[in-house]
Design a protein around this motif. Structure first.
Motif, PDB file in Angstrom:
ATOM      1  N   PRO A   1       0.753  -1.114  -0.238  1.00  0.00           N
ATOM      2  CA  PRO A   1      -0.085  -0.550  -0.016  1.00  0.00           C
ATOM      3  C   PRO A   1       0.984   1.192  -0.982  1.00  0.00           C
ATOM      4  O   PRO A   1       2.108   1.499   0.386  1.00  0.00           O
ATOM      5  CB  PRO A   1      -1.129   0.525   1.472  1.00  0.00           C
TER       6      PRO A   1
ATOM      7  N   ASN B   1       1.123   4.975   1.715  1.00  0.00           N
ATOM      8  CA  ASN B   1       0.354   5.904   3.071  1.00  0.00           C
ATOM      9  C   ASN B   1       0.502   7.257   2.764  1.00  0.00           C
ATOM     10  O   ASN B   1       2.064   7.346   2.553  1.00  0.00           O
ATOM     11  CB  ASN B   1       0.449   4.811   3.947  1.00  0.00           C
TER      12      ASN B   1
ATOM     13  N   PHE C   1      -5.052   8.820   9.176  1.00  0.00           N
ATOM     14  CA  PHE C   1      -4.316   7.985   7.693  1.00  0.00           C
ATOM     15  C   PHE C   1      -4.670   8.206   6.359  1.00  0.00           C
ATOM     16  O   PHE C   1      -6.090   8.285   5.754  1.00  0.00           O
ATOM     17  CB  PHE C   1      -3.366   7.039   7.553  1.00  0.00           C
TER      18      PHE C   1
ATOM     19  N   ASP D   1      -4.999   6.446   2.480  1.00  0.00           N
ATOM     20  CA  ASP D   1      -3.691   5.213   2.434  1.00  0.00           C
ATOM     21  C   ASP D   1      -4.695   4.210   1.029  1.00  0.00           C
ATOM     22  O   ASP D   1      -6.060   4.308   0.387  1.00  0.00           O
ATOM     23  CB  ASP D   1      -4.307   4.235   3.024  1.00  0.00           C
TER      24      ASP D   1
ATOM     25  N   LYS E   1      -4.978   0.518  -1.444  1.00  0.00           N
ATOM     26  CA  LYS E   1      -4.603  -0.557  -1.119  1.00  0.00           C
ATOM     27  C   LYS E   1      -4.555  -1.246  -2.541  1.00  0.00           C
ATOM     28  O   LYS E   1      -5.365  -1.095  -3.698  1.00  0.00           O
ATOM     29  CB  LYS E   1      -5.233  -1.288  -0.285  1.00  0.00           C
TER      30      LYS E   1
END
Length: 235
Positions: free
Chosen positions: A60, A62, A78, A80, A82
């Motif tokens: 990922p 981030n 956060f 993120d 994926k």
């Protein structure tokens, strides 16, 4: 502190690429922070600009947010992306709160949204609140003039056990039970109410769903008592 580059075998003057100013701010593509003097990192470009976070195909990317009290590996929020699930997620307190899938579906408190907006709340009754000082409204619109706007009611095993719909074609408000194929009550544009009747002939038109005839409105609590008030005739 300034950093420069110039082309290989080039006699031209070097070009500044990166600057760290006296406040510790990092400036890329610009020599001044402009109106963003609170930012620790400023990236400027005369054309399209951006910051790319590139990872492996299964890792990922981030962006983490934390404060001075956070310990190592701790973060408050956060963003993120994926790569495995191909989804953008947003989190607070270290937990995912919102997910946008590759199909553009948005899930709030769910990682598997089933619609363009899927809101899940297992800890309380209210999931969506519309609040206004004048007239809070929830508007449902179709792209055409013949379709029906509808609010469906159901459980996790059946998404449409009951419904309220407004059909633009016949300009009527409809109520459904036991599935959206079973219309039980209709209010026409003239204000006439039909129970088991899609074409009410009076302010209140009650019919038997099986025979289509007008029915007796019982005024007794005893269902075995055949007395009541007949609305209209029995045809």
């Amino acid at each position: 502190l300034l950093f420069y580059t110039r082309g290989v075998n080039s006699d031209s003057a070097p070009t500044e690429r990166l600057r760290i100013d006296s406040s510790g701010r990092v400036l890329i593509g610009t020599t001044t922070e402009g109106n963003v003097n609170a930012d620790d990192l400023t990236v400027a470009n005369s054309g399209e600009g951006g910051i790319t976070i590139r990872t492996g195909s299964s890792s990922p990317g981030n962006i983490f947010f934390s404060d001075a009290t956070s310990g190592a590996g701790e973060y408050a929020g956060f963003i993120d992306y994926k790569h495995n699930g191909d989804a953008m997620t947003f989190g607070t307190s270290g937990s995912e709160r919102v997910r946008i899938t590759t199909a553009g579906l948005v899930g709030i408190n769910t990682s598997i949204p089933a619609a363009f907006l899927d809101v899940v709340n297992h800890g309380g009754a209210a999931e969506i609140i519309c609040q206004s000082s004048t007239q809070p409204r929830l508007m449902l619109k179709t792209t055409g003039t013949t379709a029906e706007c509808r609010v469906d009611f159901g459980d996790s095993g059946d998404s449409s056990r009951g419904a309220i719909g407004y059909n633009h074609n016949d300009d009527a408000l409809k109520f459904y039970t036991s599935g959206v194929a079973n219309e039980r009550l209709r209010i026409t544009s003239a204000g006439d109410v039909g129970i088991s009747s899609s074409t009410p002939r009076a302010r209140l038109d009650v019919k038997d769903a099986n025979t289509g005839k007008n029915v007796i409105l019982r005024v007794s609590a005893d269902n075995n008592t055949p007395y009541g008030l007949v609305v209209g005739n029995d045809t």
